[in-house]
Design a protein around this motif. Structure first.
Motif, mmCIF file in Angstrom:
data_model
loop_
_atom_site.group_PDB
_atom_site.id
_atom_site.type_symbol
_atom_site.label_atom_id
_atom_site.label_comp_id
_atom_site.label_asym_id
_atom_site.label_seq_id
_atom_site.Cartn_x
_atom_site.Cartn_y
_atom_site.Cartn_z
ATOM 1 N N PHE A 1 0.819 -1.208 0.000
ATOM 2 C CA PHE A 1 0.000 0.000 0.000
ATOM 3 C C PHE A 1 0.849 1.253 0.000
ATOM 4 C CE2 PHE A 1 0.393 0.694 4.552
ATOM 5 C CZ PHE A 1 0.352 -0.574 5.125
ATOM 6 N N GLU A 2 0.275 2.279 -0.599
ATOM 7 C CA GLU A 2 0.978 3.550 -0.774
ATOM 8 C C GLU A 2 -0.007 4.672 -0.449
ATOM 9 O OE1 GLU A 2 4.148 4.234 -2.073
ATOM 10 O OE2 GLU A 2 4.745 2.341 -3.006
ATOM 11 N N ASP A 3 0.529 5.871 -0.237
ATOM 12 C CA ASP A 3 -0.266 7.101 -0.220
ATOM 13 C C ASP A 3 -1.122 7.107 -1.499
ATOM 14 O OD1 ASP A 3 -1.000 9.824 -0.752
ATOM 15 O OD2 ASP A 3 0.606 10.494 0.582
ATOM 16 N N LYS B 1 -12.749 3.730 -10.998
ATOM 17 C CA LYS B 1 -13.647 2.669 -10.529
ATOM 18 C C LYS B 1 -12.982 1.569 -9.714
ATOM 19 C CE LYS B 1 -15.853 2.993 -15.045
ATOM 20 N NZ LYS B 1 -15.786 2.329 -16.346
ATOM 21 N N GLU B 2 -11.663 1.412 -9.826
ATOM 22 C CA GLU B 2 -11.113 0.123 -9.399
ATOM 23 C C GLU B 2 -10.220 0.169 -8.167
ATOM 24 O OE1 GLU B 2 -9.220 -1.396 -12.954
ATOM 25 O OE2 GLU B 2 -11.118 -1.554 -14.023
ATOM 26 N N MET B 3 -9.897 1.356 -7.641
ATOM 27 C CA MET B 3 -8.904 1.387 -6.570
ATOM 28 C C MET B 3 -9.476 0.964 -5.221
ATOM 29 S SD MET B 3 -6.039 4.249 -7.209
ATOM 30 C CE MET B 3 -6.890 5.661 -6.589
ATOM 31 N N TYR B 4 -8.694 0.199 -4.502
ATOM 32 C CA TYR B 4 -9.010 -0.133 -3.113
ATOM 33 C C TYR B 4 -8.388 0.938 -2.233
ATOM 34 C CZ TYR B 4 -11.023 -4.793 -3.562
ATOM 35 O OH TYR B 4 -11.850 -5.841 -3.805
ATOM 36 N N SER B 5 -9.138 1.991 -1.951
ATOM 37 C CA SER B 5 -8.616 3.083 -1.136
ATOM 38 C C SER B 5 -9.319 3.073 0.208
ATOM 39 C CB SER B 5 -8.862 4.424 -1.823
ATOM 40 O OG SER B 5 -8.226 4.445 -3.078
ATOM 41 N N PHE B 6 -8.600 3.428 1.250
ATOM 42 C CA PHE B 6 -9.210 3.465 2.587
ATOM 43 C C PHE B 6 -8.439 4.448 3.456
ATOM 44 C CE2 PHE B 6 -5.842 1.059 4.715
ATOM 45 C CZ PHE B 6 -5.260 0.396 3.644
ATOM 46 N N GLU B 7 -9.105 4.893 4.485
ATOM 47 C CA GLU B 7 -8.448 5.765 5.431
ATOM 48 C C GLU B 7 -7.900 4.889 6.559
ATOM 49 O OE1 GLU B 7 -10.459 9.076 7.688
ATOM 50 O OE2 GLU B 7 -10.519 9.828 5.616
ATOM 51 N N ASP B 8 -6.661 5.093 6.945
ATOM 52 C CA ASP B 8 -6.149 4.290 8.058
ATOM 53 C C ASP B 8 -6.482 4.989 9.375
ATOM 54 O OD1 ASP B 8 -4.309 6.297 8.509
ATOM 55 O OD2 ASP B 8 -2.542 5.073 8.098
ATOM 56 N N ARG B 9 -6.036 4.422 10.475
ATOM 57 C CA ARG B 9 -6.440 4.952 11.784
ATOM 58 C C ARG B 9 -5.897 6.342 12.034
ATOM 59 N NH1 ARG B 9 -8.544 0.793 14.997
ATOM 60 N NH2 ARG B 9 -8.382 -1.202 13.912
ATOM 61 N N GLY C 1 -5.956 8.605 9.727
ATOM 62 C CA GLY C 1 -6.660 9.527 8.835
ATOM 63 C C GLY C 1 -5.997 9.723 7.482
ATOM 64 N N GLU C 2 -4.948 8.927 7.179
ATOM 65 C CA GLU C 2 -4.289 9.035 5.873
ATOM 66 C C GLU C 2 -5.065 8.239 4.839
ATOM 67 O OE1 GLU C 2 -1.080 10.339 5.512
ATOM 68 O OE2 GLU C 2 -0.117 10.123 7.471
#
Ligand code: ATP
Ligand code: MG
Length: 407
Positions: free
Chosen positions: A46-48, A65-73, A75-76
Motif C-alpha cells: 500500500f501507498e499514499d 472505478k477500481e482502486m481499493y482506497s481506505f483511510e487508516d487509523r 486519517g491518511e
C-alpha cells in the motif's frame, strides 16, 4: 457450516497445482530477467493514494472505478497498489537513485483492483513486471519487450501469443493527434457513451481504449496517429521496430493499442492471446517518460511492462513435477536416532530428505511409495538404499549413500 469463513470475492488461495504453476511463472521470469541485468525490487503493497491518483490519470478506469482506497487509523488515505510502475518510480525517487541510472527493475507480487470477478479477472491478482529507468532510447524498449518475449518462450506459450505494438508519439505528436481526435469525436458526440463524453473533454485519446460497444464502432473509423507523428517520434518508432527485428521478436503493428493508463508516450504494446476468451491481454506496457517528473522527481525516462501471473499460469502446460524428497525410514525403535542423523546428513549435503513422524517401517514405506519419492533409505543395523521405481536395494555406507543420491 453456514457460518464458515469464506475467502473474499475475487480472491483465491494458491494451493497445490495452482501454486506450482504460479511460482513456476515467477521463477522463470526471475531467471530470464537476470539474463538482461534486471534486479528484483519489492515496494510496499500500500501507498499514499496520491502515488496512484496523480499518475494513472483521473479518467483511467483504475482510478475512477477500481482502486481499493481506505483511510487508516491516522486519517491518511491509503491505496492497495493496483499496478507496479507508480510504486517503483516513487521508490526510485525516495531511494535517491534518480542520478544512478539506468535502473533495471524486476518485480513480482499482488495487485488489487475492484473489478467484476470472472475467469482471468480477480480483485487480488498478481503481476510480474519490469521497469527500465533512465535511457530514452528505443533500444531500451526493445530490451524490455525482448525480455518479456523470452519469458513467454521459456514458459512454452509464445506460440499462443501475438505481440501488438504501437506508438503514442511525443508531446507534440499527441497534441496534433488530440486535435484530430477532438474534431472527429465531437462530430459524433451524441453517439458516445457517457464515460467517453467526459473523456472527450479530459483526455480524448482514452476513448480509443473504451470497452463500450458503441464507442468501439466509432473508434474503428477514427483517425490514426501515424499521420500526426513528428519526425523524432517517427524515428523513435522505426528504431524500436529495427531493434525488435534484430532481437528476433516477431510483432504486428496495431494502431488501436493505447493502454489504459495515462502516463504512456512513444511505445505502447500488448502480448495478446485468443486462448483466454475476453481476458486476452497477458502482458502489457509502454514508455512513460513524464512519470517520474510528475511524481516530483527529475526528468527520468522509463519503459516497462506488467503481466498477469494468473493468466500466464492458465496458459502453461502442467508445471515441471516437483522432485519428492528422499524418504528416510527407521526400521525399528532403536534405529530412530540413527535415522535422524542420516536425515540431517542428507540435508547438510543439499539432498532433499524427509521422514515420517509416526507408524512402523512397513507403513512408512507405503507412504513413501505413495508420495512419489524416488528413493527410500532404510536405517536399521545397516543402511540400505532402496530405489522405489524398480525396487532395487543395496547396502551403503553414509559416504556411498551421498554419492548414489548425487550430491
Ligand atoms: P484488462 O484490459 O484485461 O482490464 P488492463 O489494461 O487493465 O487489462 P494492465 O493494467 O495493463 O491491464 O495490467 C497488465 C496485466 O495485468 C494485464 O494484461 C493482465 O494480464 C493483468 N491484469 C490486469 N487486471 C487484472 C485482474 N483484475 N485480474 C487478473 N489479471 C489482471
Ligand atoms: Mg483493466
Amino acid at each position: 457450516m453456514a457460518n464458515q469463513l469464506q475467502p473474499v470475492r475475487g480472491t483465491k488461495d494458491l494451493i497445490g497445482e495452482d501454486a506450482a504453476r504460479h511460482f513456476h511463472v515467477i521463477e522463470t521470469a526471475r531467471r530470464v530477467t537476470r539474463l538482461y541485468g534486471f534486479c528484483e525490487w519489492q515496494t510496499p503493497i500500500f501507498e499514499d493514494t496520491r502515488v496512484f491518483s496523480r499518475t494513472l490519470g483521473e479518467t483511467s478506469d483504475v482510478v475512477t472505478k477500481e482502486m481499493y482506497s481506505f483511510e487508516d487509523r491516522g486519517g491518511e488515505s491509503l491505496t492497495l497498489r493496483p499496478e507496479g510502475t507508480a510504486g517503483v518510480c516513487r521508490a526510485l525517487i525516495t531511494g535517491g537513485l534518480t542520478q544512478t541510472l539506468p535502473q533495471k527493475v524486476f518485480y513480482a507480487g499482488p495487485m488489487f483492483r475492484y473489478e467484476r470477478p470472472q475467469k482471468g479477472r480477480y480483485r487480488q491478482f498478481h503481476q510480474i513486471g519490469v521497469e527500465l529507468l533512465g535511457p530514452a532510447s528505443p533500444l531500451a524498449d526493445a530490451e524490455a519487450i525482448s525480455a518479456g518475449w523470452r519469458i513467454l518462450n521459456e514458459l512454452g506459450i509464445a506460440k499462443d501469443v501475438v505481440l501488438n505494438i504501437n506508438t503514442l508519439g511525443d508531446a507534440q505528436s499527441r497534441a496534433n493527434y488530440r486535435d484530430a481526435l477532438v474534431a472527429y469525436f465531437s462530430a459524433h458526440a451524441d453517439e458516445l457513451s457517457a464515460d467517453s463524453k467526459l473523456r472527450l473533454e479530459k483526455n480524448p485519446l482514452r476513448i480509443l481504449d473504451s470497452k463500450d460497444e458503441g464507442d468501439k464502432a466509432l473508434v474503428a473509423n477514427a483517425p490514426l496517429i501515424y499521420a500526426h507523428l513528428t519526425q523524432d517520434a517517427a524515428a523513435f518508432y522505426d528504431g524500436l521496430k529495427a531493434a525488435l527485428t534484430a532481437f528476433g521478436v516477431p510483432f504486428e503493428e496495431n494502431p488501436r493499442i493505447v493502454r489504459g493508463l495515462d502516463y504512456y508516450n512513444h511505445t505502447a504494446f500488448e502480448f495478446v492471446t485468443n486462448a483466454l476468451g475476453a481476458q486476452g491481454t497477458v502482458m502489457a506496457g509502454g514508455r512513460y517518460d513524464g512519470l517520474v517528473e510528475q511524481m516530483g522527481g527529475p526528468n527520468v525516462p522509463g519503459i516497462g511492462w506488467g503481466a498477469g501471473i494468473e493468466r500466464l499460469a492458465m496458459l502453461i502446460a502442467a508445471p515441471p513435477a516437483m522432485v519428492q524428497p528422499v524418504a528416510v525410514i527407521p526400521m525399528s525403535r532403536e534405529a530412530e536416532g540413527r535415522a535422524l542423523e542420516i536425515l540431517n546428513l542428507l540435508r547438510n549435503r543439499g539432498i532433499a530428505a524427509e521422514t515420517g513422524y509416526s507408524g512402523n517401517a512397513k507403513k512408512r514405506l507405503e507412504r513413501a511409495n505413495k508420495s512419489g519419492a524416488g528413493f527410500a533409505v532404510l536405517v536399521g543395523g545397516e543402511i540400505r538404499l532402496k530405489n522405489l521405481a524398480d525396487g532395487a536395494q543395496e547396502d551403503v555406507t553414509p559416504e556411498t549413500l551421498i554419492e548414489r543420491l548425487g550430491a
